[in-house]
Design a protein around this motif. Structure first.
Motif, PDB file in Angstrom:
ATOM      1  N   GLY A 279      51.505  58.938   3.986  1.00 60.18           N
ATOM      2  CA  GLY A 279      50.462  58.134   3.384  1.00 60.18           C
ATOM      3  C   GLY A 279      50.416  58.315   1.870  1.00 60.18           C
ATOM      4  N   LYS A 280      49.749  57.433   1.198  1.00 59.17           N
ATOM      5  CA  LYS A 280      49.672  57.462  -0.261  1.00 59.17           C
ATOM      6  C   LYS A 280      49.150  58.816  -0.752  1.00 59.17           C
ATOM      7  CE  LYS A 280      47.741  54.871  -4.165  1.00 59.17           C
ATOM      8  NZ  LYS A 280      46.928  53.692  -4.555  1.00 59.17           N
ATOM      9  N   GLY A 281      49.911  59.473  -1.600  1.00 65.48           N
ATOM     10  CA  GLY A 281      49.505  60.746  -2.184  1.00 65.48           C
ATOM     11  C   GLY A 281      49.655  61.953  -1.278  1.00 65.48           C
ATOM     12  N   VAL A 282      50.014  61.743  -0.009  1.00 64.02           N
ATOM     13  CA  VAL A 282      50.085  62.849   0.949  1.00 64.02           C
ATOM     14  C   VAL A 282      51.188  63.841   0.584  1.00 64.02           C
ATOM     15  CG1 VAL A 282      50.624  63.465   3.349  1.00 64.02           C
ATOM     16  CG2 VAL A 282      49.048  61.574   2.856  1.00 64.02           C
ATOM     17  N   PHE A 283      52.356  63.326   0.238  1.00 63.82           N
ATOM     18  CA  PHE A 283      53.475  64.226  -0.052  1.00 63.82           C
ATOM     19  C   PHE A 283      53.192  65.083  -1.286  1.00 63.82           C
ATOM     20  CE2 PHE A 283      57.810  65.244  -1.575  1.00 63.82           C
ATOM     21  CZ  PHE A 283      58.296  65.843  -0.427  1.00 63.82           C
ATOM     22  N   ARG A 284      52.533  64.499  -2.269  1.00 61.06           N
ATOM     23  CA  ARG A 284      52.190  65.261  -3.471  1.00 61.06           C
ATOM     24  C   ARG A 284      51.259  66.424  -3.116  1.00 61.06           C
ATOM     25  NH1 ARG A 284      54.082  67.004  -7.857  1.00 61.06           N
ATOM     26  NH2 ARG A 284      52.949  68.890  -7.312  1.00 61.06           N
ATOM     27  N   LYS A 285      50.340  66.207  -2.197  1.00 54.54           N
ATOM     28  CA  LYS A 285      49.443  67.276  -1.762  1.00 54.54           C
ATOM     29  C   LYS A 285      50.206  68.350  -0.990  1.00 54.54           C
ATOM     30  CE  LYS A 285      45.342  64.301  -1.531  1.00 54.54           C
ATOM     31  NZ  LYS A 285      44.353  63.655  -0.643  1.00 54.54           N
ATOM     32  N   MET A 286      51.213  67.926  -0.230  1.00 55.34           N
ATOM     33  CA  MET A 286      52.043  68.896   0.486  1.00 55.34           C
ATOM     34  C   MET A 286      52.797  69.784  -0.496  1.00 55.34           C
ATOM     35  SD  MET A 286      53.573  66.492   3.560  1.00 55.34           S
ATOM     36  CE  MET A 286      54.727  67.755   4.113  1.00 55.34           C
ATOM     37  N   VAL A 287      53.307  69.181  -1.561  1.00 57.47           N
ATOM     38  CA  VAL A 287      54.025  69.944  -2.579  1.00 57.47           C
ATOM     39  C   VAL A 287      53.085  70.951  -3.234  1.00 57.47           C
ATOM     40  CG1 VAL A 287      55.172  69.804  -4.832  1.00 57.47           C
ATOM     41  CG2 VAL A 287      55.757  68.167  -3.019  1.00 57.47           C
ATOM     42  N   ASP A 288      51.861  70.520  -3.520  1.00 60.74           N
ATOM     43  CA  ASP A 288      50.884  71.432  -4.118  1.00 60.74           C
ATOM     44  C   ASP A 288      50.572  72.605  -3.183  1.00 60.74           C
ATOM     45  OD1 ASP A 288      50.715  69.878  -6.377  1.00 60.74           O
ATOM     46  OD2 ASP A 288      48.920  68.792  -5.730  1.00 60.74           O
ATOM     47  N   LYS A 289      50.566  72.328  -1.900  1.00 61.16           N
ATOM     48  CA  LYS A 289      50.197  73.359  -0.922  1.00 61.16           C
ATOM     49  C   LYS A 289      51.354  74.296  -0.585  1.00 61.16           C
ATOM     50  CE  LYS A 289      48.163  73.928   3.700  1.00 61.16           C
ATOM     51  NZ  LYS A 289      47.604  73.222   4.888  1.00 61.16           N
ATOM     52  N   TYR A 290      52.552  73.722  -0.348  1.00 62.67           N
ATOM     53  CA  TYR A 290      53.669  74.527   0.135  1.00 62.67           C
ATOM     54  C   TYR A 290      54.734  74.810  -0.921  1.00 62.67           C
ATOM     55  CZ  TYR A 290      51.775  72.968   4.649  1.00 62.67           C
ATOM     56  OH  TYR A 290      50.959  72.693   5.709  1.00 62.67           O
ATOM     57  N   LYS A 357      73.795  72.662  12.085  1.00 62.49           N
ATOM     58  CA  LYS A 357      75.148  72.183  11.822  1.00 62.49           C
ATOM     59  C   LYS A 357      75.455  72.140  10.330  1.00 62.49           C
ATOM     60  CE  LYS A 357      75.716  69.413  16.004  1.00 62.49           C
ATOM     61  NZ  LYS A 357      75.930  68.041  16.552  1.00 62.49           N
ATOM     62  N   SER A 358      74.442  71.789   9.531  1.00 59.56           N
ATOM     63  CA  SER A 358      74.667  71.681   8.090  1.00 59.56           C
ATOM     64  C   SER A 358      74.889  73.026   7.426  1.00 59.56           C
ATOM     65  CB  SER A 358      73.465  70.999   7.425  1.00 59.56           C
ATOM     66  OG  SER A 358      72.324  71.842   7.511  1.00 59.56           O
ATOM     67  N   GLY A 359      74.460  74.106   8.094  1.00 62.07           N
ATOM     68  CA  GLY A 359      74.575  75.430   7.510  1.00 62.07           C
ATOM     69  C   GLY A 359      73.570  75.691   6.397  1.00 62.07           C
ATOM     70  N   LYS A 360      72.591  74.805   6.233  1.00 63.73           N
ATOM     71  CA  LYS A 360      71.613  74.956   5.149  1.00 63.73           C
ATOM     72  C   LYS A 360      70.635  76.085   5.438  1.00 63.73           C
ATOM     73  CE  LYS A 360      71.670  70.148   3.549  1.00 63.73           C
ATOM     74  NZ  LYS A 360      70.890  68.906   3.364  1.00 63.73           N
ATOM     75  N   ASP A 361      70.117  76.640   4.363  1.00 67.67           N
ATOM     76  CA  ASP A 361      69.124  77.700   4.449  1.00 67.67           C
ATOM     77  C   ASP A 361      67.729  77.070   4.412  1.00 67.67           C
ATOM     78  OD1 ASP A 361      67.533  79.908   4.311  1.00 67.67           O
ATOM     79  OD2 ASP A 361      68.162  80.530   2.299  1.00 67.67           O
ATOM     80  N   TYR A 362      66.993  77.219   5.504  1.00 66.38           N
ATOM     81  CA  TYR A 362      65.658  76.633   5.590  1.00 66.38           C
ATOM     82  C   TYR A 362      64.569  77.713   5.575  1.00 66.38           C
ATOM     83  CZ  TYR A 362      67.885  72.196   6.868  1.00 66.38           C
ATOM     84  OH  TYR A 362      68.633  71.046   6.869  1.00 66.38           O
ATOM     85  N   THR A 363      64.791  78.768   4.838  1.00 59.51           N
ATOM     86  CA  THR A 363      63.882  79.911   4.830  1.00 59.51           C
ATOM     87  C   THR A 363      62.447  79.506   4.502  1.00 59.51           C
ATOM     88  OG1 THR A 363      65.682  81.376   4.140  1.00 59.51           O
ATOM     89  CG2 THR A 363      63.432  82.189   3.838  1.00 59.51           C
ATOM     90  N   GLU A 364      62.280  78.721   3.455  1.00 56.76           N
ATOM     91  CA  GLU A 364      60.922  78.354   3.036  1.00 56.76           C
ATOM     92  C   GLU A 364      60.274  77.395   4.020  1.00 56.76           C
ATOM     93  OE1 GLU A 364      60.032  77.619  -1.035  1.00 56.76           O
ATOM     94  OE2 GLU A 364      61.819  78.648  -1.755  1.00 56.76           O
ATOM     95  N   ALA A 365      61.069  76.513   4.604  1.00 57.22           N
ATOM     96  CA  ALA A 365      60.525  75.602   5.612  1.00 57.22           C
ATOM     97  C   ALA A 365      60.052  76.379   6.840  1.00 57.22           C
ATOM     98  CB  ALA A 365      61.574  74.577   6.018  1.00 57.22           C
ATOM     99  N   VAL A 366      60.840  77.364   7.255  1.00 52.25           N
ATOM    100  CA  VAL A 366      60.465  78.196   8.400  1.00 52.25           C
ATOM    101  C   VAL A 366      59.188  78.970   8.091  1.00 52.25           C
ATOM    102  CG1 VAL A 366      61.154  80.159   9.826  1.00 52.25           C
ATOM    103  CG2 VAL A 366      62.814  78.371   9.280  1.00 52.25           C
ATOM    104  N   ALA A 367      59.039  79.394   6.843  1.00 50.62           N
ATOM    105  CA  ALA A 367      57.823  80.116   6.447  1.00 50.62           C
ATOM    106  C   ALA A 367      56.601  79.226   6.625  1.00 50.62           C
ATOM    107  CB  ALA A 367      57.942  80.579   4.997  1.00 50.62           C
ATOM    108  N   VAL A 368      56.732  77.970   6.294  1.00 53.31           N
ATOM    109  CA  VAL A 368      55.622  77.033   6.494  1.00 53.31           C
ATOM    110  C   VAL A 368      55.312  76.905   7.983  1.00 53.31           C
ATOM    111  CG1 VAL A 368      54.886  74.628   6.276  1.00 53.31           C
ATOM    112  CG2 VAL A 368      56.100  75.732   4.387  1.00 53.31           C
ATOM    113  N   LEU A 369      56.358  76.719   8.773  1.00 51.21           N
ATOM    114  CA  LEU A 369      56.185  76.539  10.225  1.00 51.21           C
ATOM    115  C   LEU A 369      55.595  77.784  10.866  1.00 51.21           C
ATOM    116  CD1 LEU A 369      59.495  74.652  11.102  1.00 51.21           C
ATOM    117  CD2 LEU A 369      57.251  73.685  10.575  1.00 51.21           C
TER     118      LEU A 369
END
Length: 374
Positions: A279-290, A357-369
């Motif tokens: 939604g409008k402005g939602v992603f910006r708030k997520m960035v501020d939070k996480y 499969k991508s081999g990417k590091d999702y450390t910060e995403a996992v921290a959120v989860l």
């Protein structure tokens, strides 16, 4: 998930008119129809439109504001309805499939090219030249002349009355198709020269532009100098998601039109997000939070996990959906690791398989989860 509906940025005011640039890309052009739908709802108007190939055909429909006609044309469009062949294609969904080469080469050898007159008939049914000329919107297109091997930038005023369809087809002509376009002249799809003709409008004094791009191919002379210009750039995050240029399937029609609609809303600030739609402005708030990196990882992880992309999310709904799929993925991964421990030969190899499969590091995403970041 939030429901999306019609928006209007004008709030009773009239938006200044834009120039519109429409790239070529065959059946992927349905994406432009979805973007147009969103822009009509927003209240965007155009003073000039420049298109190449399918972009020029969509441009004529947009200039005359024939949205319903455009939808009907695209619903009828298909490979088998666009060409006449003496034999059936082995793979009718993919024109240039190797399996189709014997049939296509036979047509070129026997008739000097593939007969595309059905395409002309189809376009003529839905594009009203008189309506385009009376619209007040200037229409331009690029094609490439095979007579002197040079590009031709053509505006509506340069086209003789009654010949608009000929020039639209000249801008769209693919190799091997029998002569379509203005009589006595040989043309090739203008996309070989410039598939996104921004420069065509900028050099003619238009510097407030909307670009709807649908291809990774730019052409041999494409320039993207946006100096002192105001650009709204509408393009899929991953153009490959639009599929093949000759895929006219119902599934891809629905996917493309919805993607174009949502991306246009995002481009005008009515939705937010990078890979996904919020939604409008939602992603910006997520960035501020996480944090920006965590949000980037969340979207990339979501894509790898198969979270549906063509939906509009609120933050909590999105994170919860990612967490649900991540938990299932983690359980499966741990199970494979346990099985690996029990295997004497392959155990160490299997244990080194990355979680994604991508081999990417999702450390910060996992921290959120895991609710580590509050």
């Amino acid at each position: 998930m939030v429901e999306y509906t019609q928006f209007n940025l004008t709030e009773g005011k009239t938006l200044e008119k834009y120039g519109l640039v429409l790239a070529g890309g065959g059946a992927k052009g349905v994406y432009q129809l979805g973007a147009w739908k969103a822009m009509r709802e927003i209240g965007v108007r155009f003073s000039v439109i420049a298109g190449v190939s399918i972009g020029s055909i969509n441009g004529a429909l947009i200039a005359s504001d024939c949205y319903d006609e455009a939808k009907e044309l695209w619903r009828e469009a298909s490979i088998d309805k666009g060409i006449n062949l003496s034999s059936e294609l082995k793979n009718p969904e993919k024109l240039f499939s190797i399996r189709n080469y014997p049939v296509l080469l036979k047509e070129v050898w026997k008739n000097g090219g593939i007969d595309a007159s059905p395409t002309r008939d189809l376009i003529s049914r839905f594009i009203d030249e008189e309506k385009v000329r009376k619209s007040g919107v200037d229409l331009g297109m690029i094609t490439f002349s095979l007579d002197d091997y040079s590009s031709k930038e053509i505006f509506l005023k340069d086209i003789p009355d009654g010949h608009l369809i000929d020039y639209l087809l000249a801008s769209s002509k693919i190799p091997g198709v029998s002569n379509i376009g203005p009589e006595g002249e040989r043309f090739l799809d203008g996309g070989v020269y410039d598939n996104t003709p921004v420069e065509m409008l900028i050099k003619n004094g238009y510097n407030k532009l909307i670009v709807v791009d649908i291809s990774n191919l730019k052409g041999i002379a494409h320039r993207a100098d946006f100096t002192n210009s105001q650009i709204v750039y509408i393009r899929p995050n991953n153009v490959d998601e639009l599929g093949a240029a000759f895929d006219f399937s119902e599934e891809m029609y629905e996917k493309r039109i919805k993607m174009g609609y949502l991306d246009a809303q995002k481009a005008f600030g009515l939705l937010s997000g990078r890979l996904y739609y919020f939604g409008k402005g939602v992603f910006r708030k997520m960035v501020d939070k996480y944090g920006a990196e965590a949000c980037k990882q969340l979207e990339e992880m979501a894509f790898e996990l198969g979270v549906e992309t063509l939906k509009v999310y609120e933050a909590d709904d999105f994170v919860e959906e990612v967490k649900t799929l991540y938990s299932a993925h983690l359980e499966d991964y741990n199970k494979r690791q346990e099985e690996a421990e029990q295997k004497r030969i392959y155990g160490q190899i299997i244990k080194r398989i990355p979680m994604f499969k991508s081999g990417k590091d999702y450390t910060e995403a996992v921290a959120v989860l895991d609710n580590i970041i509050e």
